[in-house]
Design a protein around this motif. Structure first.
Motif, short mmCIF file in Angstrom:
data_model
loop_
_atom_site.label_atom_id
_atom_site.label_comp_id
_atom_site.label_asym_id
_atom_site.label_seq_id
_atom_site.Cartn_x
_atom_site.Cartn_y
_atom_site.Cartn_z
N SER A 118 79.16 69.01 54.75
CA SER A 118 77.73 68.90 54.46
C SER A 118 77.28 70.08 53.61
CB SER A 118 76.93 68.87 55.76
OG SER A 118 76.92 70.16 56.35
N ARG A 119 75.99 70.11 53.31
CA ARG A 119 75.40 71.20 52.54
C ARG A 119 75.58 72.55 53.25
NH1 ARG A 119 71.91 73.42 55.13
NH2 ARG A 119 71.27 74.77 53.40
N ALA A 120 75.74 72.55 54.56
CA ALA A 120 75.84 73.80 55.32
C ALA A 120 77.02 74.63 54.86
CB ALA A 120 75.94 73.50 56.81
N TYR A 121 78.08 73.97 54.40
CA TYR A 121 79.28 74.70 53.98
C TYR A 121 79.46 74.74 52.47
CZ TYR A 121 81.04 75.88 58.55
OH TYR A 121 81.18 76.46 59.78
N ALA A 122 78.41 74.39 51.75
CA ALA A 122 78.43 74.65 50.31
C ALA A 122 78.49 76.17 50.14
CB ALA A 122 77.19 74.08 49.65
N PRO A 123 79.29 76.66 49.20
CA PRO A 123 79.49 78.12 49.07
C PRO A 123 78.20 78.92 49.02
CG PRO A 123 81.00 76.93 47.63
CD PRO A 123 80.08 75.89 48.21
N GLU A 124 77.17 78.38 48.36
CA GLU A 124 75.93 79.13 48.24
C GLU A 124 75.16 79.25 49.55
OE1 GLU A 124 75.03 74.84 46.93
OE2 GLU A 124 76.66 76.31 46.77
N MET A 172 64.75 73.43 53.07
CA MET A 172 64.39 73.92 54.40
C MET A 172 65.61 74.39 55.18
SD MET A 172 61.55 71.14 55.69
CE MET A 172 61.56 71.78 57.36
N GLN A 173 66.79 74.32 54.53
CA GLN A 173 68.07 74.67 55.14
C GLN A 173 68.35 73.79 56.35
OE1 GLN A 173 68.50 78.92 55.60
NE2 GLN A 173 67.52 79.31 53.63
N VAL A 174 68.03 72.52 56.17
CA VAL A 174 68.28 71.48 57.17
C VAL A 174 69.44 70.61 56.67
CG1 VAL A 174 67.33 69.39 58.22
CG2 VAL A 174 65.93 71.45 58.06
N SER A 175 70.41 70.38 57.52
CA SER A 175 71.61 69.64 57.11
C SER A 175 71.63 68.20 57.60
CB SER A 175 72.87 70.36 57.62
OG SER A 175 72.95 71.65 57.08
N GLY A 176 70.90 67.90 58.68
CA GLY A 176 70.91 66.56 59.26
C GLY A 176 69.53 65.96 59.35
N TRP A 177 69.43 64.68 59.09
CA TRP A 177 68.16 63.94 59.07
C TRP A 177 68.24 62.83 60.12
CZ3 TRP A 177 67.20 59.68 54.95
CH2 TRP A 177 65.92 59.15 55.08
N TYR A 178 67.37 62.87 61.13
CA TYR A 178 67.37 61.85 62.18
C TYR A 178 66.71 60.57 61.65
CZ TYR A 178 68.71 65.33 65.74
OH TYR A 178 69.38 66.27 66.50
N ALA A 179 67.38 59.91 60.77
CA ALA A 179 66.91 58.70 60.11
C ALA A 179 68.02 58.28 59.14
CB ALA A 179 65.60 58.96 59.37
N PRO A 180 67.94 57.11 58.53
CA PRO A 180 66.90 56.09 58.71
C PRO A 180 67.06 55.30 60.01
CG PRO A 180 68.54 55.33 57.16
CD PRO A 180 68.91 56.74 57.48
N LYS A 225 82.36 78.53 62.79
CA LYS A 225 81.45 77.37 62.73
C LYS A 225 80.02 77.89 62.75
CE LYS A 225 79.43 73.34 63.62
NZ LYS A 225 78.05 73.85 63.58
N VAL A 226 79.29 77.63 61.67
CA VAL A 226 77.90 78.07 61.59
C VAL A 226 77.00 77.04 62.26
CG1 VAL A 226 78.32 79.30 59.44
CG2 VAL A 226 77.46 76.94 59.38
N GLN A 227 75.83 77.49 62.67
CA GLN A 227 74.84 76.56 63.20
C GLN A 227 74.25 75.75 62.06
OE1 GLN A 227 70.94 78.00 64.19
NE2 GLN A 227 70.80 76.75 66.03
N THR A 228 74.13 74.45 62.26
CA THR A 228 73.40 73.61 61.31
C THR A 228 72.15 73.09 62.00
OG1 THR A 228 74.52 71.54 61.93
CG2 THR A 228 75.55 72.88 60.22
N VAL A 229 71.13 72.83 61.22
CA VAL A 229 69.84 72.37 61.75
C VAL A 229 69.64 70.90 61.38
CG1 VAL A 229 67.34 72.69 61.68
CG2 VAL A 229 68.87 74.69 61.63
#
Length: 998
Positions: free
Chosen positions: A916-922, A724-732, A671-675
């Motif tokens: 999420s984008r965090a686990y996209a292969p790239e 920005m390698q950010v996976s979560g957005w505290y919104a809307p 499990k990688v860290q996501t921001v």
């Protein structure tokens, strides 16, 4: 919002206390060795002392490594985040910001003064013309890393000239607004006194410059406090000296004459009124710009005969003032509509007396402390029921309970244009539970423009029956840019069940009552253009045998415990109880039966809720699965059990505890860290201070009534977050504009749940297109800032909660497949929102079908006295918004019940993040962070230094021992007589030997 205070600092120090103690202990030991070896033979003394200091060095390095890779790892990783937003994305965001502002600025009044001729010389009056508001404060604040287009810049960029002497007059008066933090608000209304205007001959000189006047009035809002209902100069909370923050606001001592106890912050101040009087006497065709997200009392624009135009411009973000300039000169034709109603007297709003600070008098034992102050548990009564905003005024007017014209200045959904449109309503088409209406919109004017189609319904109402508003927005759409004579057909579609009302008393279900439903095409919430009728022959009850098509499980009563002991506003007998229901609370005692059920961290015992039949699940298994292997699998796929079996109790507890601005890494399962980052209108990393361009305030996005723009808004946020390698957005953020005085109305959408939900849903979809999960927040009823973290008990009936306050979230879950939720600070009755099994599990997950993760709001040190991870995980919340050991954010109870709860919430977090984008292969092979590489290099250097020191120490020790053996042949008498000389000689020999070796 990240809000670091001393309590947080203390928590961080506590988390690294073992390592700090180890370092201090080693230091003391080294000093002790220095002391006890002072009279020992030289070789032993040198060896012992060197070994002690080498041991101290090794122990310190190990301890620092344990801190860096243990308690501090997540914070350092967050603070040294990587990723850079591309110029392309920034440029696109700048353009999008102008587009949103161009459609979100609302023309409220225009007596042909606008548009102005390009190149016109303008006098800009009002101090806020030089210091306008771009958004709000707190988590919704903009990032100051990017240049911002000011109001003056926007006007100049449109080709206007500006009176620079007038600009200098204001900047000399006060250069800028104060910096606002989390614990205070800028409620100043900076404005020169009329004497200062006259001493500088401002009005006479301005009239010589040109005959055009633009007056700017601004009001700020932000996180942490609601707007003042009274500007009382004798109230310390409303006035603190010298520009320092008080407990509720900020004032300046040189403007006491401007404060008036009879005026609220949303009225003209005394100085503003005096300035406007003089402008009105000096100029004709005055344009007024209202730069405020909170609807002000604007009756004054009718009192001055020379105010010809009024423009509402909430925070336009970092580039949106360019659009204001283009609207003033006609390059952009305004098409925005009001997302809130504007009334003449806010004191007559049905929520006015039940919004604010109300504390229980019999709950002292449950008081909590925040920043050194004790706070009693508090409450708020939603006494107005479903009659929020325009729904009250339209319904009360229909029942002749009020004189509409005397109450409402600008309806909901209202806004003017520089051109004219006709709208033709087609026939209703009903098919498979859906209703569709085509509306032909034609531009009959002389310039191109866009227009909004608004569809409302008026349900049949039985006196004393289910509460129903007479006017309810049910669908809307917006045209493309139509040239003169051009037409477009806009189709509005909604579900038949969307017109059902919730009957909490009898059917305990949604009910579409028999009768005639009026479905209207309207210009706004008050002005009807055309109407069709739709008959329902018999009651349709959406019960267990006939649930709504959008529900996974039938919706039925689950919030009986939220109903308070007060009168709820009712339409019965033409609002006969209006005065009784809307008066201020008089009972400040929590009933004993409800008090008996109240739990906070002082009396919550998780063991009392253990289930005896629960069996301990498998932990720490070696099934050779990694999280990446489960990407794309269904939530219920059997592989999830195999993966969860691999996790230990400590893995799961860590995942829950450290959810602040991240989800933590768990090496055992890959499990990688996501921001995750803050910002309703941008992406702001509170640790690195990096962020994105700030788009317009969310309320301006709602004003556009444009779902395509909303999708572009979310897409832009998602692109910048991904870069920005950010996976979560505290919104809307989609709490309801229950009151015009709510501090965070700038980042919430509207008073209407349909407009809020539809616009927010598109933003969620846009972010998801980039693999970014949006935390829809604050779930739910966090509609005021006052007492939000002081155990605020929200009392409301279930119909009100479901139809008004949960509805926007419901739309986001069902239509946008939202994957993340941030719970609210407040309580539902006596139950904290983050610990409500009824709302988080039975409604959110079971009824609506939510599959994702739920986060607490900011987990302050000590959990504000009521936040607790054990209670959260057992009731539907998955993890805690903190990156430190804040107390109560770790689950330490290792019972089977607690472990099963941890397993379930881990499943929710892992399912969301792996998809999420965090686990996209790239994105999976990014390698170590820069600080980790630096740490490894330092460790290698330190290890090499230790080896060299050990070798040198041992070599010197052997040399000294050999020297001592030689000196043993010397006469004891000589040795005693010349001991000091001998030691000095020995040291000299060692030194010479070292030199020789070198």
């Amino acid at each position: 919002m990240l809000a670091i205070n001393m309590a947080d600092v203390v928590s961080v120090i506590k988390s690294i206390a073992p390592q700090l103690i180890a370092i201090v202990t080693l230091l003391v030991c080294a000093l002790v060795v220095m002391f006890i070896t002072r009279n020992r033979e030289l070789a032993f003394k040198k060896l012992s002392r060197s070994a002690a200091w080498i041991l101290f060095m090794v122990g310190t390095v190990i301890s620092v490594n344990m801190m860096l890779n243990g308690p501090l790892k997540t914070m350092i990783t967050l603070a040294t985040g990587r990723g850079v937003i591309t110029d392309k994305s920034l440029d696109e965001a700048k353009t999008l910001g102008e587009d949103i502002a161009g459609e979100g600025i609302v023309l409220l009044k225009n007596d042909s003064a606008l548009p102005l001729k390009k190149g016109t010389k303008l006098n800009l009056f009002g101090w806020s013309s030089t210091n306008p508001l771009y958004g709000g404060t707190g988590s919704g604040g903009l990032n100051d890393s990017f240049p911002t287009v000011s109001l003056i810049d926007g006007i100049k960029n449109a080709g206007f000239e500006v009176n620079e002497d007038l600009v200098k007059f204001y900047t000399d008066f006060r250069a800028k607004r104060p910096t606002v933090g989390m614990w205070g608000q800028d409620w100043t209304i900076p404005e020169p006194s009329i004497d200062q205007y006259k001493e500088a001959n401002v009005f006479e000189n301005a009239r010589k410059y040109s005959d055009k006047a633009v007056v700017v009035i601004a009001r700020s809002g932000g996180e942490g406090a609601d707007l003042p209902k009274s500007l009382d100069p004798n109230t310390e909370d409303n006035f603190t000296d010298g520009g320092t923050f008080g407990s509720k606001g900020l004032r300046y001592s040189d403007q006491k004459d401007d404060l008036d106890a009879n005026k609220s912050y949303l009225q003209l101040s005394n100085r503003e009124a005096a300035m406007l009087d003089s402008v009105n006497k000096t100029f004709k065709d005055i344009v007024v710009i209202i730069n405020s997200a909170n609807p002000m009392e604007l009756g004054f624009v009718n009192d001055y005969e020379n105010i010809s135009s009024v423009v509402w411009c909430p925070g336009p973000g970092q580039t949106g003032f360019n659009a204001l300039g283009k609207i003033l000169d006609g390059e952009i034709n305004p098409s925005g509509k009001t997302s809130d109603i504007f009334v003449y007297d806010l004191k007559k709003s049905p929520s006015y007396n039940n919004f604010g600070d109300f504390q229980y008098t019999n709950m002292d034992e449950f008081s909590t402390e925040d920043r050194g102050t004790k706070h009693k548990p508090s409450f708020v009564n939603y006494a107005e029921g479903i009659y929020v905003g325009y729904k009250f005024y339209e319904t009360a007017a229909k029942e002749n309970a009020i004189n509409y014209a005397g109450y409402v200045q600008y309806p909901f959904g209202y806004g003017l244009s520089y051109t004219n449109f006709t709208k033709e309503m087609g026939e209703i088409v009903a098919n498979d539970g859906k209703i569709s209406i085509d509306v032909l919109v034609t531009n009959t004017g002389n310039v191109a423009g866009k227009d909004v189609v608004e569809i409302y319904y008026n349900p049949p109402y039985k006196n004393g029956g289910i509460e129903k508003a007479s006017t309810n927005l049910v669908g809307f759409g917006k045209t493309k840019l139509l040239g003169p004579g051009e037409s477009e057909t806009v189709k509005v579609t909604f579900n038949l069940e969307d017109m059902a009302s919730y009957d909490e008393k009898d059917k305990k279900a949604y009910v579409l009552e028999a009768g005639t439903y009026e479905i209207s095409l309207q210009e706004d919430s008050h002005n009807i253009l055309d109407t069709r009728t739709f008959p329902i022959e018999k009651d349709i009850v959406y019960n267990v045998d006939n649930k709504r098509s959008s529900d996974k499980e039938v919706a039925t009563n689950k919030l009986d415990d939220m109903r308070g002991n007060f009168t709820v506003l009712s339409r019965k007998d033409k609002f006969a109880n209006l005065e009784e229901a809307t008066k201020a609370p008089t009972d400040f005692t929590l009933p004993e039966d409800k008090k008996a059920a109240f739990l906070n961290n002082s009396n919550y015992d998780a063991s009392k809720f253990d289930v005896e039949s629960d069996k301990m699940p498998t932990t720490g298994a070696n099934n050779k699965l990694k999280l990446k292997d489960l990407r794309g699998l269904e939530y219920d796929d059997p592989k999830w059990d195999a993966l969860l079996d691999e996790m230990t109790f400590n893995d799961m507890s860590k995942l829950v505890a450290l959810g602040g601005y991240q989800t933590v890494a768990i090496g055992r399962i890959g499990k990688v860290q996501t921001v995750d980052c803050d910002g309703p209108s941008s992406i702001n990393n509170n640790f690195t201070k990096k962020g994105s361009i700030g788009l317009p305030a969310t309320i301006m996005l709602a004003n556009t009534f444009n779902t395509e723009l909303a999708h572009s808004f979310g897409d832009s946020i998602g692109k910048m977050a991904n870069e920005m390698q950010v996976s979560g957005w505290y919104a809307p953020a989609m709490n309801t504009h229950r009151s015009a005085f709510a501090g965070r109305n700038f980042e919430y959408y509207s008073e209407d749940p349909i407009l809020s939900g539809k616009i927010a849903a598109e933003a969620v979809k846009g972010a998801a297109d980039n693999g970014v999960y949006a935390y829809i927040k604050h779930f739910a009823l966090n509609d005021q800032e006052t007492n939000r973290t002081y155990q605020l008990m929200t009392w409301a009936d279930e119909q009100t909660v479901r139809e008004v306050y949960l509805r926007p979230f419901e739309i986001c879950v069902k239509e946008a497949n939202a994957k993340a939720v941030m719970a609210a600070f407040n309580h539902y009755g006596t139950t904290p929102a983050y610990a409500s099994d009824n709302v988080l599990n039975k409604i959110l997950r079971d009824e609506w079908g939510f599959r994702g993760m739920v986060l607490t709001d900011y987990f302050g040190a000590g959990g504000y006295g009521y936040l607790d991870a054990n209670r959260a995980t057992r009731n539907g919340t998955d993890f805690c918004l903190t990156a430190i050991d804040a107390g109560f954010n770790y689950v330490k109870d290792k019972s089977a019940t607690a472990t099963l709860a941890l397993r379930k919430v881990s499943h929710n977090i892992l399912y969301t993040t792996v998809n999420s984008r965090a686990y996209a292969p790239e994105n999976l092979n990014l390698g170590l962070m820069g600080w980790q590489i630096a740490t490894i290099i330092v460790d290698i250097i330190c290890a090499a230094a230790v080896v060299l020191l050990l070798m040198k120490t041992w070599k010197n020790f052997k040399f000294r021992k050999e020297l001592e053996r030689r000196e043993d042949r010397v006469s004891p008498v000589v040795e005693v007589a010349s001991g000091d000389a001998s030691e000095a000689k020995s040291d000299k020999i060692v030194e010479d030997k070292n030199t020789e070796n070198e």
